[in-house]
Design a protein around this motif. Structure first.
Motif, PDB file in Angstrom:
ATOM      1  N   PRO A 287      -6.711   2.131   3.334  1.00 52.83           N
ATOM      2  CA  PRO A 287      -6.209   3.508   3.405  1.00 52.83           C
ATOM      3  C   PRO A 287      -5.216   3.729   4.549  1.00 52.83           C
ATOM      4  O   PRO A 287      -4.413   4.656   4.494  1.00 52.83           O
ATOM      5  CB  PRO A 287      -7.478   4.330   3.633  1.00 52.83           C
ATOM      6  N   ARG A 288      -5.242   2.874   5.530  1.00 54.37           N
ATOM      7  CA  ARG A 288      -4.326   3.077   6.642  1.00 54.37           C
ATOM      8  C   ARG A 288      -2.883   2.826   6.230  1.00 54.37           C
ATOM      9  O   ARG A 288      -1.956   3.421   6.764  1.00 54.37           O
ATOM     10  CB  ARG A 288      -4.664   2.123   7.793  1.00 54.37           C
ATOM     11  N   VAL A 289      -2.700   1.930   5.260  1.00 50.81           N
ATOM     12  CA  VAL A 289      -1.344   1.593   4.832  1.00 50.81           C
ATOM     13  C   VAL A 289      -0.675   2.778   4.162  1.00 50.81           C
ATOM     14  O   VAL A 289       0.504   3.036   4.358  1.00 50.81           O
ATOM     15  CB  VAL A 289      -1.382   0.393   3.854  1.00 50.81           C
ATOM     16  N   ARG A 290      -1.433   3.536   3.387  1.00 48.19           N
ATOM     17  CA  ARG A 290      -0.864   4.687   2.678  1.00 48.19           C
ATOM     18  C   ARG A 290      -0.339   5.716   3.643  1.00 48.19           C
ATOM     19  O   ARG A 290       0.638   6.408   3.367  1.00 48.19           O
ATOM     20  CB  ARG A 290      -1.943   5.340   1.815  1.00 48.19           C
ATOM     21  N   ALA A 291      -0.997   5.798   4.781  1.00 49.02           N
ATOM     22  CA  ALA A 291      -0.604   6.850   5.724  1.00 49.02           C
ATOM     23  C   ALA A 291       0.700   6.510   6.412  1.00 49.02           C
ATOM     24  O   ALA A 291       1.396   7.375   6.911  1.00 49.02           O
ATOM     25  CB  ALA A 291      -1.704   7.043   6.762  1.00 49.02           C
ATOM     26  N   ARG A 292       1.027   5.213   6.429  1.00 44.74           N
ATOM     27  CA  ARG A 292       2.238   4.799   7.170  1.00 44.74           C
ATOM     28  C   ARG A 292       3.502   5.395   6.608  1.00 44.74           C
ATOM     29  O   ARG A 292       3.792   5.232   5.449  1.00 44.74           O
ATOM     30  CB  ARG A 292       2.339   3.269   7.153  1.00 44.74           C
TER      31      ARG A 292
ATOM     32  N   ARG B  91       9.045   1.561  -1.346  1.00 44.20           N
ATOM     33  CA  ARG B  91       8.970   0.105  -1.500  1.00 44.20           C
ATOM     34  C   ARG B  91       9.855  -0.372  -2.630  1.00 44.20           C
ATOM     35  O   ARG B  91      10.517  -1.394  -2.533  1.00 44.20           O
ATOM     36  CB  ARG B  91       7.522  -0.318  -1.778  1.00 44.20           C
ATOM     37  N   LEU B  92       9.877   0.375  -3.742  1.00 46.78           N
ATOM     38  CA  LEU B  92      10.728  -0.014  -4.864  1.00 46.78           C
ATOM     39  C   LEU B  92      12.181  -0.060  -4.440  1.00 46.78           C
ATOM     40  O   LEU B  92      12.925  -0.988  -4.771  1.00 46.78           O
ATOM     41  CB  LEU B  92      10.559   0.983  -6.011  1.00 46.78           C
TER      42      LEU B  92
ATOM     43  N   VAL C 261      -3.679   0.388  -1.986  1.00 45.11           N
ATOM     44  CA  VAL C 261      -4.924   0.784  -2.638  1.00 45.11           C
ATOM     45  C   VAL C 261      -6.129   0.373  -1.809  1.00 45.11           C
ATOM     46  O   VAL C 261      -7.075   1.120  -1.621  1.00 45.11           O
ATOM     47  CB  VAL C 261      -5.009   0.139  -4.045  1.00 45.11           C
ATOM     48  N   VAL C 262      -6.085  -0.847  -1.294  1.00 43.43           N
ATOM     49  CA  VAL C 262      -7.260  -1.386  -0.604  1.00 43.43           C
ATOM     50  C   VAL C 262      -7.443  -0.792   0.788  1.00 43.43           C
ATOM     51  O   VAL C 262      -8.539  -0.472   1.202  1.00 43.43           O
ATOM     52  CB  VAL C 262      -7.130  -2.924  -0.489  1.00 43.43           C
TER      53      VAL C 262
ATOM     54  N   MET D 185       0.953   8.515  -1.809  1.00 41.56           N
ATOM     55  CA  MET D 185       0.945   7.176  -2.410  1.00 41.56           C
ATOM     56  C   MET D 185       2.208   6.930  -3.207  1.00 41.56           C
ATOM     57  O   MET D 185       2.796   5.862  -3.163  1.00 41.56           O
ATOM     58  CB  MET D 185      -0.298   7.036  -3.313  1.00 41.56           C
ATOM     59  N   SER D 186       2.655   7.943  -3.939  1.00 44.57           N
ATOM     60  CA  SER D 186       3.835   7.718  -4.759  1.00 44.57           C
ATOM     61  C   SER D 186       5.085   7.656  -3.892  1.00 44.57           C
ATOM     62  O   SER D 186       6.052   6.973  -4.230  1.00 44.57           O
ATOM     63  CB  SER D 186       3.977   8.807  -5.817  1.00 44.57           C
ATOM     64  N   ARG D 187       5.037   8.326  -2.740  1.00 44.77           N
ATOM     65  CA  ARG D 187       6.191   8.236  -1.850  1.00 44.77           C
ATOM     66  C   ARG D 187       6.320   6.815  -1.329  1.00 44.77           C
ATOM     67  O   ARG D 187       7.414   6.282  -1.194  1.00 44.77           O
ATOM     68  CB  ARG D 187       6.025   9.216  -0.679  1.00 44.77           C
TER      69      ARG D 187
END
Lengths: 283, 245, 338
Positions: free
Chosen positions: C333-338, C8-9, C330-331, C1-3
């Motif tokens: 979970p598939r997005v985090r894996a990308r 994104r930042l 957060v909402v 998640m932090s990656r």
């Protein structure tokens, strides 16, 4: 669930077809009306008649007259010519520039693609109206400004679209084969990438036309767009806005014209998109 | 458990499937084989009333319920809890934003079963999965694991018959064998009925008791698996067998 | 998640840099003498020379760009030509008012648009769906300035139900002065319990917020409907039906979470779009926000002010997108894996 009488329930695909058809019919009508304006308009363009100012709608003046006595119906028709012409030029220019850049970016890949994508990111970071307004403010009002300002705002969408199509096409076997045979890149792009981009670009253009007309009208309303004596719907609204309470027709009809035209394009675009590519989400 | 007579599925004027007779008894495995477009999946889906926009005629009785004339509530009661569905692509069949455990818990509660950790763990272990998997999302597990979880759902809900629509087509060959072995074991241990739809004759031969062969909507041959698959009566069945590697 | 966050930042910062560069270019496009752009059309020769010196117009372009960036980062956003104040101060005064308007509008848009979209998906192909589709398409086709004029004329001027213009009754400044905390009038009034100003602001907010809410409500309804329909057609909806869940449960419990994702990102897009749409509405209702400031700046060709507004809105947009992307992580979970 009887054997033979249950009629087939209307399934979803039919409704968008209806939408698209309705929108298309409306657009054709509007375009025809505006194109034929010199022949079907009851009065000449921009002919003030000081003695007939602010007349309510009647059989002589279907939409009434404005503050200097011009027939509002005539002005709306001529304004339509302006709006449609602007939309055509803007979309042609931005589609041309955007698709060209996007195809090259998507097909070539690598650093070229990254650079072009970052540039589109920057342009897309500005909400459309904002960029157009800033540009127009800086360049000064006029039809050319409107066209340039909106085209500059719009091309990134097409670049993005073309890039994604080009990227997916470039991995297909027949393109690989062409490359092996030594076909030059420009030829590959023209013969394979371009035809595949045509449908999504066309769908996008029909969806965008409404937006372009709205922005052009907004620019004219702000005094940054089309200037007198050219007729333009947004300009007409701006000129008549203080008269809304007393002489509603001066503002209402141009406003309705904008709404109906944008609505027709939106219907057409949405219908086309549903028919051709139901998976894409709304931009 | 499943009794079908004179089933016909139509979309508008087109008849997609026509099955004069189909029975699945407890502990029995019936397979419907054929190529794609033969109407086998449609037949299976129609048994639980899961087809939209189709006209279904005939007599369908599943676990004692007349499916065609049942109320929506009666239908929902047998779905999952008496007759469970296992689909082809396991991972797309599971809601991507729901953890596996949440789905199982919701399904258990829906059918008035106890949704305790013990019950869920038992169901999951019955399909040879680690209960820790309940915390995962569908995209975090493998195809084989997802398919086994779908079967675990059926076990947890106490289903008496499993309707499996090409359950192994989307899986690797080694995993396929595992899933089939699992189904065989469950049938032996719990007396589960099994209606299997597949185009893979080799697979079917390892588990089916009886076979129906469908071609373009019609049943061209049916009978005990041993006979149909070794000494087929119909030309089409012979073709299918020859095409099997 | 932090990656994901860091990635994104980084992207966002890059885009902001580009935005600053592009704004710089746009400002340089003013035809004629750039010194005039900064000193104003009526400046004297000395003022022009001083402007040239001050703005380093005799320096090379890269140096100018560097100075511009440096100034921006240190807080010097130039001086407005038509107010005489630092642009930054003007923006800090005007921005909260625009936020107030857009915030109210988005609340209305979500409260109306989302349920309407769900309704349309639930009754797909029947009348409510058709009505919603047509209605939402009308909502996104109406020219904002015209709708503003229409509502103002009908409900304020003719019927007198709502005030015609302004953010609140300015007479209240003397009788019931407001202490500022967030600079957003309605929030401050609520926090400090200043009911006269609170109610007055609320009354003044209704019409403009409704106008600004039209477009986002339409878009939100359309997207909610589209994604819900798509989610319900997915394989997992079939399995859920086969498990025995009711249609309503399938929609609200399973499909909705998947649909939330695109709707969330739409809200960021719509937020920035609404701020800019709000400009036109502010012009009509004389709302003391960025729009009014921008309109005045445009009339006097106040380049630093125009640049300031453009930069601010663009940066806000980038931030909004960033926030939404993080929320999506957060909402879904598939997005985090990308």
């Amino acid at each position: 669930m009887s054997v033979q009488t249950a009629p087939l329930r209307r399934t979803l695909p039919r409704v968008p077809d209806r939408f698209a058809a309705f929108g298309a019919v409306l657009i054709v009508l509007i375009t025809l009306a505006c194109l034929l304006a010199p022949w079907i308009a009851p009065y000449p363009d921009n002919e003030p008649r000081p003695l007939e100012g602010l007349l309510p709608p009647s059989s002589a003046h279907w939409f009434g007259t404005d503050m200097v006595g011009r027939d509002v119906f005539t002005q709306v028709l001529y304004g339509g010519r302006t709006s449609l012409a602007i939309a055509v030029v803007v979309l042609a220019a931005s589609a041309l520039a955007g698709v060209t850049l996007g195809m090259i970016a998507g097909y070539r890949g690598g650093w070229l693609r990254d650079v072009i994508m970052r540039v589109t990111d920057v342009f897309l970071a500005f909400p459309a109206l904002l960029l157009a307004v800033s540009l127009a403010a800086v360049l000064g009002a006029g039809v050319t400004t409107v066209i340039v300002a909106i085209a500059v705002t719009w091309w990134p969408w097409y670049a993005r679209l073309a890039a994604s199509v080009a990227a997916s096409v470039s991995t297909r076997p027949y393109v690989d084969a062409a490359r092996c045979l030594g076909v030059s890149t420009p030829k590959i792009i023209l013969r394979h990438v371009l035809p595949n981009s045509l449908t999504p670009v066309l769908v996008q253009v029909s969806m965008d036309a409404g937006g372009v007309i709205l922005i052009a009208a907004a620019l004219s309303y702000l005094g940054l767009g089309v200037l007198e004596p050219t007729a333009e719907w947004g300009l007409m609204v701006e000129q008549g806005q203080t008269l809304f309470t007393t002489n509603w027709w001066v503002v209402t009809f141009p406003g309705l014209a904008i709404m109906v035209t944008a609505f027709a394009f939106n219907m057409l675009g949405e219908g086309l998109r549903n028919a051709l590519d139901p998976r894409r989400t709304v931009r | 458990m499943i009794e079908v007579r004179d089933l016909e599925v139509r979309y508008g004027t087109r008849t997609v499937a026509k099955v004069p007779e189909l029975d699945v008894a407890a502990g029995e495995c019936v397979a419907i084989v054929g190529e794609s477009g033969s109407g086998k999946s449609t037949t299976l889906m129609s048994l639980l009333g899961l087809l939209e926009n189709a006209q279904v005629t005939g007599q369908i009785t599943v676990c004692g319920v007349d499916v065609r004339n049942a109320s929506p509530r009666e239908l929902r009661a047998i779905r999952g809890a008496r007759a469970a569905l296992v689909m082809q692509s396991p991972q797309s069949a599971l809601s991507p934003t729901t953890r596996l455990g949440s789905l199982m818990r919701a399904a258990l509660k829906l059918h008035g079963r106890a949704a305790t950790r013990a019950v869920m763990a038992a169901a999951v272990e019955a399909v040879m999965l680690d209960p820790a998997i309940l915390r995962s999302y569908p995209h975090e597990v493998s195809g084989g694991q997802a398919q086994r979880f779908a079967i675990a759902l059926a076990v947890a809900l106490g289903a008496e018959v499993i309707l499996a629509d090409e359950p192994t087509s989307a899986l690797d060959v080694t995993v396929q064998a595992e899933v089939v072995a699992l189904l065989r074991r469950l049938r032996a241990e719990r007396g589960l009925g099994l209606l299997l739809v597949s185009h893979d004759l080799a697979l079917v031969s390892t588990i089916a008791d009886r076979v129906l062969v469908m071609k373009e909507g019609d049943v061209v041959e049916s009978g005990p698996a041993a006979r149909v698959l070794s000494a087929p009566g119909h030309a089409y069945t012979r073709e299918l067998l020859e095409a099997t590697p | 998640m932090s990656r994901y966050l860091i990635r994104r930042l980084g992207q966002a910062l890059l885009v902001v840099a580009g935005v600053i560069a592009l704004t710089f270019v746009i400002m340089r496009l003013v035809p004629g003498d750039p010194a005039v752009a900064f000193a104003g059309p009526k400046a004297s020769e000395e003022e022009l020379a001083a402007a040239r010196l001050r703005f380093g117009l005799d320096d090379s372009v890269p140096v100018q760009l560097w100075n511009y960036v440096r100034d921006l980062v240190t807080g010097d956003w130039g001086t407005s030509l038509h107010t005489g104040r630092p642009v930054r101060d003007d923006l800090m005064l005007a921005f909260p008012a625009s936020l107030e308007l857009v915030g109210a509008a988005l609340v209305i848009a979500i409260v109306v648009g989302f349920p309407v979209g769900v309704l349309a998906a639930r009754f797909k192909t029947k009348f409510p769906d058709f009505g919603v589709r047509v209605g939402s398409m009308l909502a996104v086709s109406i020219p904002v300035f015209w709708l503003a004029l229409a509502l103002q004329t009908v409900f304020a001027s003719n019927l007198g139900w709502f005030p015609i213009a302004g953010e609140y009754d300015n007479a209240l400044d003397t009788t019931s002065p407001l202490t500022l905390w967030t600079n957003i009038t309605i929030v401050d009034a609520l926090i400090t319990g200043n009911w006269p100003i609170f109610t007055s602001t609320l009354q003044h907010l209704v019409l403009p917020a409704l106008v600004v809410a039209a477009y986002p409500a339409g878009v939100i309804a359309q997207l909610t409907r589209a994604t819900l329909i798509e989610e319900s057609g997915q394989d997992h909806a079939r399995l859920e039906r086969a498990i025995g869940f009711k249609e309503r449960t399938i929609l609200t419990r399973f499909a909705l979470r998947g649909a939330l994702n695109p709707v969330l990102s739409l809200i960021a897009l719509v937020f920035a779009y609404s701020i800019v749409n709000g400009f036109l509405v502010e012009a009509v209702f004389n709302w003391p926000g960025l729009g009014r400031y921008a309109a005045a700046s445009i009339k006097s060709l106040d380049t630093p002010a125009i640049a300031g507004v453009t930069l601010l809105v663009a940066i806000v947009y980038v931030l909004a997108n960033l926030v939404v992307d993080l929320l999506q992580g957060v909402v879904d979970p598939r997005v985090r894996a990308r």
